[in-house]
Design a protein around this motif. Structure first.
Motif, PDB file in Angstrom:
ATOM      1  N   GLU A 234      23.250  16.909  -7.231  1.00 56.88           N
ATOM      2  CA  GLU A 234      24.167  15.813  -7.560  1.00 56.88           C
ATOM      3  C   GLU A 234      25.459  16.337  -8.186  1.00 56.88           C
ATOM      4  OE1 GLU A 234      21.681  13.309  -9.933  1.00 56.88           O
ATOM      5  OE2 GLU A 234      20.416  12.757  -8.221  1.00 56.88           O
TER       6      GLU A 234
ATOM      7  N   THR B 193      14.936  18.556  -2.019  1.00 56.26           N
ATOM      8  CA  THR B 193      14.127  19.250  -3.007  1.00 56.26           C
ATOM      9  C   THR B 193      12.895  18.420  -3.312  1.00 56.26           C
ATOM     10  OG1 THR B 193      14.210  20.351  -5.169  1.00 56.26           O
ATOM     11  CG2 THR B 193      15.292  18.214  -5.013  1.00 56.26           C
TER      12      THR B 193
ATOM     13  N   ALA C  69      13.137  14.618  -2.149  1.00 58.27           N
ATOM     14  CA  ALA C  69      14.363  13.860  -2.389  1.00 58.27           C
ATOM     15  C   ALA C  69      15.436  14.406  -1.459  1.00 58.27           C
ATOM     16  CB  ALA C  69      14.790  13.987  -3.839  1.00 58.27           C
TER      17      ALA C  69
ATOM     18  N   TYR D 250      19.277  14.509   0.068  1.00 63.19           N
ATOM     19  CA  TYR D 250      20.690  14.304  -0.209  1.00 63.19           C
ATOM     20  C   TYR D 250      21.489  14.774   1.009  1.00 63.19           C
ATOM     21  CZ  TYR D 250      19.307  13.965  -5.147  1.00 63.19           C
ATOM     22  OH  TYR D 250      18.722  13.590  -6.334  1.00 63.19           O
TER      23      TYR D 250
ATOM     24  N   ALA E 153      10.758  15.952  -5.015  1.00 62.55           N
ATOM     25  CA  ALA E 153      11.234  14.783  -5.757  1.00 62.55           C
ATOM     26  C   ALA E 153      11.002  14.917  -7.256  1.00 62.55           C
ATOM     27  CB  ALA E 153      10.565  13.522  -5.228  1.00 62.55           C
ATOM     28  N   ARG E 154      10.057  15.758  -7.663  1.00 64.86           N
ATOM     29  CA  ARG E 154       9.762  15.946  -9.097  1.00 64.86           C
ATOM     30  C   ARG E 154      10.680  16.961  -9.761  1.00 64.86           C
ATOM     31  NH1 ARG E 154       3.691  17.676  -7.966  1.00 64.86           N
ATOM     32  NH2 ARG E 154       4.876  18.780  -6.353  1.00 64.86           N
ATOM     33  N   ASN E 155      11.476  17.669  -8.968  1.00 63.32           N
ATOM     34  CA  ASN E 155      12.269  18.775  -9.489  1.00 63.32           C
ATOM     35  C   ASN E 155      13.600  18.254 -10.051  1.00 63.32           C
ATOM     36  OD1 ASN E 155      13.613  21.161 -10.027  1.00 63.32           O
ATOM     37  ND2 ASN E 155      13.046  22.142  -8.113  1.00 63.32           N
ATOM     38  N   ALA E 156      13.566  17.776 -11.279  1.00 61.15           N
ATOM     39  CA  ALA E 156      14.757  17.172 -11.891  1.00 61.15           C
ATOM     40  C   ALA E 156      15.908  18.170 -12.003  1.00 61.15           C
ATOM     41  CB  ALA E 156      14.407  16.617 -13.273  1.00 61.15           C
ATOM     42  N   ARG E 157      15.586  19.428 -12.262  1.00 56.05           N
ATOM     43  CA  ARG E 157      16.631  20.450 -12.407  1.00 56.05           C
ATOM     44  C   ARG E 157      17.386  20.642 -11.096  1.00 56.05           C
ATOM     45  NH1 ARG E 157      16.894  26.186 -12.116  1.00 56.05           N
ATOM     46  NH2 ARG E 157      18.110  27.119 -13.788  1.00 56.05           N
ATOM     47  N   SER E 158      16.658  20.742 -10.001  1.00 53.39           N
ATOM     48  CA  SER E 158      17.286  20.922  -8.698  1.00 53.39           C
ATOM     49  C   SER E 158      18.044  19.672  -8.275  1.00 53.39           C
ATOM     50  CB  SER E 158      16.231  21.270  -7.652  1.00 53.39           C
ATOM     51  OG  SER E 158      16.813  21.440  -6.384  1.00 53.39           O
ATOM     52  N   ARG E 159      17.486  18.510  -8.529  1.00 56.52           N
ATOM     53  CA  ARG E 159      18.169  17.272  -8.155  1.00 56.52           C
ATOM     54  C   ARG E 159      19.478  17.124  -8.911  1.00 56.52           C
ATOM     55  NH1 ARG E 159      13.918  12.348  -7.401  1.00 56.52           N
ATOM     56  NH2 ARG E 159      15.890  11.379  -6.763  1.00 56.52           N
ATOM     57  N   ALA E 160      19.476  17.475 -10.188  1.00 56.74           N
ATOM     58  CA  ALA E 160      20.718  17.396 -10.966  1.00 56.74           C
ATOM     59  C   ALA E 160      21.763  18.368 -10.427  1.00 56.74           C
ATOM     60  CB  ALA E 160      20.425  17.686 -12.435  1.00 56.74           C
TER      61      ALA E 160
END
Length: 201
Positions: A150, A138, A179, A181, A140-147
């Motif tokens: 994870e 995603t 980012a 994963y 790297a700025r997309n905190a919602r998608s990264r969470a």
């Protein structure tokens, strides 16, 4: 690869087709507040082009695109796909894939739909295709998608600098950091159990 469907209790993933354009557009235009980092067309011409690109990717053997349908009422509520298929060992099925391009209508977000869709796709990847890895990436700025990645058990590997074109409006012609994963066969049993528990199984 022949198109196929994946069916769960709350969600059904069906092969995308031009017949889905209007339903996808209805889903995409409910509320666009969460689409800053995601390609989600907002008018009929761009949705037609979006569906055509997915079909071309599938025809070239590089993707398996789906519409995401709610089982309860049959309504199309978004799209997702296997893409970046890698064929390493001449087995007739992919050896590594990425799950991505996922978006949902506002009314389907924060529901079991995405969780079960990921469970269906990961089960197919690891237990039918028996892949070596599944990638999830995603902006790297997309905190919602990264969470969210994870939360389902994706292991963070790296931020890939200037990895692909930005999808953010106003950033045309610019590259984004992605980012990355992954989930591997050794991770899969725990990821499967976590997703099943999230679904109440």
């Amino acid at each position: 690869m022949a198109p196929f469907s994946l069916v769960g209790r709350t969600v059904r993933l069906d092969p995308i087709s031009p017949d889905h354009v209007e339903a996808l557009l209805a889903a995409a235009t409910e509320d666009r507040a969460t689409y800053e980092f995601t390609e989600v067309p907002n008018d009929r011409p761009s949705m037609c082009a979006y569906v055509q690109r997915r079909l071309e990717e599938a025809a070239a053997g590089g993707a398996v695109p789906f519409v995401t349908c709610r089982v309860a009422d049959g309504r199309v509520v978004g799209s997702t796909r296997f893409h970046e298929l890698r064929w390493w060992f001449d087995r007739g099925v992919p050896d590594a894939v990425e799950i991505g391009g996922t978006w949902l209508a506002a009314s389907a977000q924060r529901s079991a739909i995405n969780t079960e869709a990921k469970l269906l796709m990961l089960t197919h990847a690891f237990e039918v295709w028996q892949v070596q890895r599944v990638d999830l990436k995603t902006d790297a700025r997309n905190a919602r998608s990264r969470a969210a990645i994870e939360r389902i058990g994706g292991r963070f590997e790296a931020v890939l600098r200037a990895w692909q074109p930005s999808l953010v409006a106003g950033e045309e012609g610019r590259a984004r950091d992605s980012a990355m994963y992954s989930i591997g066969p050794d991770d899969w049993p725990l990821v499967r159990d976590q997703l099943s528990a999230m679904l109440g199984d």
